[in-house]
Scaffold this motif. Structure first.
Motif, PDB file in Angstrom:
ATOM      1  N   ARG A  80       0.878  -1.155   0.016  1.00 37.42           N
ATOM      2  CA  ARG A  80      -0.176   0.047   0.097  1.00 37.42           C
ATOM      3  C   ARG A  80       0.799   1.398   0.041  1.00 37.42           C
ATOM      4  O   ARG A  80       0.358   2.102   0.434  1.00 37.42           O
ATOM      5  N   GLN A  81       1.882   1.174  -0.153  1.00 36.25           N
ATOM      6  CA  GLN A  81       3.235   2.330  -0.339  1.00 36.25           C
ATOM      7  C   GLN A  81       3.014   3.177  -1.324  1.00 36.25           C
ATOM      8  O   GLN A  81       3.342   4.434  -1.323  1.00 36.25           O
ATOM      9  N   VAL A  82       2.134   2.952  -2.572  1.00 35.46           N
ATOM     10  CA  VAL A  82       2.472   3.710  -3.681  1.00 35.46           C
ATOM     11  C   VAL A  82       1.149   4.851  -3.859  1.00 35.46           C
ATOM     12  O   VAL A  82       0.224   4.524  -3.330  1.00 35.46           O
ATOM     13  N   GLY A  83       1.498   5.755  -4.605  1.00 35.26           N
ATOM     14  CA  GLY A  83       0.316   6.564  -4.704  1.00 35.26           C
ATOM     15  C   GLY A  83      -0.209   7.276  -3.741  1.00 35.26           C
ATOM     16  O   GLY A  83       0.258   7.333  -2.627  1.00 35.26           O
ATOM     17  N   GLU A  84      -1.653   7.146  -3.819  1.00 32.83           N
ATOM     18  CA  GLU A  84      -2.598   7.520  -2.635  1.00 32.83           C
ATOM     19  C   GLU A  84      -3.013   6.175  -1.832  1.00 32.83           C
ATOM     20  O   GLU A  84      -3.738   6.642  -0.833  1.00 32.83           O
ATOM     21  N   GLU A  85      -2.552   5.370  -2.074  1.00 34.64           N
ATOM     22  CA  GLU A  85      -3.015   3.893  -1.374  1.00 34.64           C
ATOM     23  C   GLU A  85      -2.762   4.112   0.347  1.00 34.64           C
ATOM     24  O   GLU A  85      -3.429   3.502   1.027  1.00 34.64           O
ATOM     25  N   PRO A  86      -1.629   4.967   0.859  1.00 37.73           N
ATOM     26  CA  PRO A  86      -1.670   4.976   2.139  1.00 37.73           C
ATOM     27  C   PRO A  86      -2.849   5.515   2.770  1.00 37.73           C
ATOM     28  O   PRO A  86      -3.200   5.265   3.968  1.00 37.73           O
ATOM     29  N   HIS A  87      -3.285   6.367   2.290  1.00 37.40           N
ATOM     30  CA  HIS A  87      -4.786   7.191   2.644  1.00 37.40           C
ATOM     31  C   HIS A  87      -5.768   6.307   2.859  1.00 37.40           C
ATOM     32  O   HIS A  87      -6.604   6.129   3.651  1.00 37.40           O
ATOM     33  N   ASP A  88      -5.984   5.110   1.907  1.00 43.91           N
ATOM     34  CA  ASP A  88      -7.011   4.219   1.774  1.00 43.91           C
ATOM     35  C   ASP A  88      -6.783   3.366   3.068  1.00 43.91           C
ATOM     36  O   ASP A  88      -7.489   2.917   3.686  1.00 43.91           O
ATOM     37  N   ALA A  89      -5.402   2.859   2.951  1.00 45.24           N
ATOM     38  CA  ALA A  89      -4.858   2.082   3.970  1.00 45.24           C
ATOM     39  C   ALA A  89      -5.392   2.217   5.611  1.00 45.24           C
ATOM     40  O   ALA A  89      -5.928   1.552   6.265  1.00 45.24           O
ATOM     41  N   ILE A  90      -5.140   3.564   5.798  1.00 42.77           N
ATOM     42  CA  ILE A  90      -5.059   4.016   7.170  1.00 42.77           C
ATOM     43  C   ILE A  90      -6.661   4.011   7.458  1.00 42.77           C
ATOM     44  O   ILE A  90      -7.338   3.663   8.665  1.00 42.77           O
ATOM     45  N   ARG A  91      -7.629   4.470   6.640  1.00 40.57           N
ATOM     46  CA  ARG A  91      -9.043   4.636   6.950  1.00 40.57           C
ATOM     47  C   ARG A  91      -9.683   3.114   7.076  1.00 40.57           C
ATOM     48  O   ARG A  91     -10.494   2.800   7.749  1.00 40.57           O
ATOM     49  N   GLU A  92      -9.077   2.141   6.322  1.00 43.68           N
ATOM     50  CA  GLU A  92      -9.507   0.622   6.380  1.00 43.68           C
ATOM     51  C   GLU A  92      -8.846   0.197   8.020  1.00 43.68           C
ATOM     52  O   GLU A  92      -9.785  -0.214   8.534  1.00 43.68           O
TER      53      GLU A  92
END
Length: 278
Positions: A80-92
């Motif tokens: 989940r390190q690429v692009g905006e993936e970290p934002h999705d990951a923390i919300r999940e």
């Protein structure tokens, strides 16, 4: 029994002793964390890849303990390190935990072959600024990774969570942390493998001198070194034993002897080397 608090460069405090849930099965996590909270732990360390955030969240909700009394950590997995993936990951992760924010959010590994760990760190800064994590840090980052993310963003992590125990002390990372105002957390604090700490004379004799177990002596060594530590156990009696480390203090000589266990050639490492893990 009061757990010492350590001030992070974010301005927030972290309990120096916590409870880790690495490899705690999802169906055991709620019970294990509930037991830990009953023992007195208020610092819980989990990660998205552990697959047990829901259980941790259920135990927190069930405990009735005020949110501000707890310190909860979770981590961003490598994919989940690429692009905006970290934002999705923390919300999940927050949804699974049932929380509005975590106290600490970490990138789990640098995974250097992916080349995205600096992007991940930049996104964690945004996540902190959005109020979804009060403090942010990294895990398993070596000085070369730390230099890169600080060069790219100007922000020093609050924490680097690394494999650290008497047989593998990572003095280069500790030196970087001291020079740059970052704190160190230890995973795998009791060690294992080809250097069985509980049989080492330095540990055994320190434990006998204070009438404690070898595990308690090693945890006390971490605390006196200023390291944040969270041993793992699914047995409540062992959780209580690991928590009962504030009624004694190792002497300077005992600390020095345990310091000397590290063979200094890296052979005491148990986990995968960060340069090799992707």
């Amino acid at each position: 029994m009061t757990v010492p608090m350590i001030r992070l460069n974010s301005g927030h405090d972290i309990p120096q002793l916590g409870f880790g849930v690495f490899r705690v099965p999802a169906d055991e996590a709620e019970r294990a964390v509930s037991d830990a909270l009953e023992v007195g732990y208020r610092h819980i360390d989990t990660a998205a890849i552990y697959g047990n955030e829901e259980g941790v969240g259920a135990a927190i909700a069930k405990s009735g303990i005020a949110r501000e009394e707890l310190f909860i950590t979770t981590k961003l997995w490598n994919d989940r390190q690429v692009g905006e993936e970290p934002h999705d990951a923390i919300r999940e992760s927050l949804a699974r935990l049932g929380l509005d924010y975590v106290d600490l959010y970490l990138t789990h590994w640098p995974a250097p072959k992916q080349g995205a760990y600096s992007n991940a760190w930049a996104k964690l800064i945004e996540i902190r600024d959005a109020g979804l994590a009060r403090s942010i840090g990294v895990s398993n980052h070596l000085p070369e990774h730390l230099d890169r993310i600080v060069k790219d963003t100007g922000v020093v992590p609050a924490i680097d969570q690394i494999e650290l125990h008497p047989a593998y002390q990572q003095r280069d990372v500790l030196g970087w942390a001291e020079e740059n105002g970052m704190r160190i957390e230890s995973w795998g604090p009791l060690g294992q493998g080809k250097y069985p700490l509980f049989e080492n004379p330095a540990v055994v004799e320190a434990a006998e001198a204070h009438e404690v177990t070898p595990a308690q002596a090693v945890i006390r060594w971490h605390l006196q070194k200023g390291v944040i530590v969270f041993p793992k156990s699914t047995r409540k009696e062992r959780m209580a034993e690991n928590f009962d480390v504030f009624g004694f203090e190792l002497t300077d000589d005992e600390v020095a002897r345990i310091d000397g266990i590290d063979p200094l050639d890296g052979s005491g490492r148990v986990g995968t080397h960060p340069l090799e893990f992707d």
